[in-house]
Design a protein around this motif. Sequence first.
Motif, PDB file in Angstrom:
ATOM      1  N   UNK A  93      24.287 -51.159  25.569  1.00 54.63           N
ATOM      2  CA  UNK A  93      25.019 -50.456  24.520  1.00 54.63           C
ATOM      3  C   UNK A  93      24.929 -48.966  24.758  1.00 54.63           C
ATOM      4  N   UNK A  94      26.042 -48.238  24.616  1.00 56.34           N
ATOM      5  CA  UNK A  94      25.979 -46.789  24.822  1.00 56.34           C
ATOM      6  C   UNK A  94      25.237 -46.128  23.666  1.00 56.34           C
ATOM      7  N   UNK A  95      24.747 -44.933  23.943  1.00 57.10           N
ATOM      8  CA  UNK A  95      24.010 -44.196  22.927  1.00 57.10           C
ATOM      9  C   UNK A  95      24.945 -43.749  21.802  1.00 57.10           C
ATOM     10  N   UNK A  96      26.162 -43.299  22.178  1.00 61.26           N
ATOM     11  CA  UNK A  96      27.154 -42.871  21.202  1.00 61.26           C
ATOM     12  C   UNK A  96      28.252 -43.921  21.121  1.00 61.26           C
ATOM     13  N   UNK A 100      33.055 -41.166  19.535  1.00 64.64           N
ATOM     14  CA  UNK A 100      32.238 -39.962  19.715  1.00 64.64           C
ATOM     15  C   UNK A 100      32.272 -39.522  21.174  1.00 64.64           C
ATOM     16  N   UNK A 101      32.200 -40.476  22.100  1.00 67.36           N
ATOM     17  CA  UNK A 101      32.264 -40.156  23.531  1.00 67.36           C
ATOM     18  C   UNK A 101      33.608 -39.513  23.857  1.00 67.36           C
ATOM     19  N   UNK A 102      34.703 -40.053  23.262  1.00 63.35           N
ATOM     20  CA  UNK A 102      36.029 -39.476  23.493  1.00 63.35           C
ATOM     21  C   UNK A 102      36.082 -38.031  23.004  1.00 63.35           C
ATOM     22  N   UNK A 103      35.529 -37.780  21.818  1.00 60.10           N
ATOM     23  CA  UNK A 103      35.539 -36.418  21.272  1.00 60.10           C
ATOM     24  C   UNK A 103      34.707 -35.478  22.133  1.00 60.10           C
ATOM     25  N   UNK A 104      33.572 -35.959  22.633  1.00 55.32           N
ATOM     26  CA  UNK A 104      32.759 -35.114  23.517  1.00 55.32           C
ATOM     27  C   UNK A 104      33.493 -34.791  24.811  1.00 55.32           C
ATOM     28  N   UNK A 105      34.207 -35.768  25.354  1.00 55.04           N
ATOM     29  CA  UNK A 105      34.972 -35.529  26.579  1.00 55.04           C
ATOM     30  C   UNK A 105      36.083 -34.498  26.317  1.00 55.04           C
ATOM     31  N   UNK A 106      36.739 -34.630  25.186  1.00 57.51           N
ATOM     32  CA  UNK A 106      37.800 -33.683  24.841  1.00 57.51           C
ATOM     33  C   UNK A 106      37.220 -32.275  24.673  1.00 57.51           C
ATOM     34  N   UNK A 107      36.068 -32.182  24.014  1.00 61.41           N
ATOM     35  CA  UNK A 107      35.447 -30.869  23.806  1.00 61.41           C
ATOM     36  C   UNK A 107      35.046 -30.263  25.140  1.00 61.41           C
TER      37      UNK A 107
END
Length: 138
Positions: A93-96, A100-107
């Motif tokens: 299982x991923x941590x996020x 949330x991972x998508x938003x971090x990648x976008x940021x």
Amino acid sequence: MSWIVGVLLVIAGAIVGFFVARYWLAEHSDEAELNQQVTQTKQQLADYRQEVAEHLATAQALVGQLEETQDKLKAYLHHSADLLQREQEQPSLPFFAEDTIRELRMANKVKGEKRRSDDKAPSDMPRDYSDTKSGLFK
């Protein structure tokens, strides 16, 4: 004169009795000393046996504790191996969460674009490095 013979006989008997008693008591004194040493040695042997018995009981208890600890360690390692095997069978299982991972990648992508635009040559130089003299050094 018979009384002198009587007194001499009493004195001779006392002297003979003294030496006989001394020899007799010395013989019995050695025997008593040996009996005392035998009794003392028997007591020391009994104490030593008691100490050995206590030592063996303590060692046996420690071996029992060691076996119990070893069993606990084996169970823990077996449980850990099972967990690792299950994790290899199942995807981790991923941590996020995915959003949330998508938003971090976008940021990160937006920050990367800003850096690339900032890395280009600046059009204006800072005022500290201007060619014209100004201020106190004019």
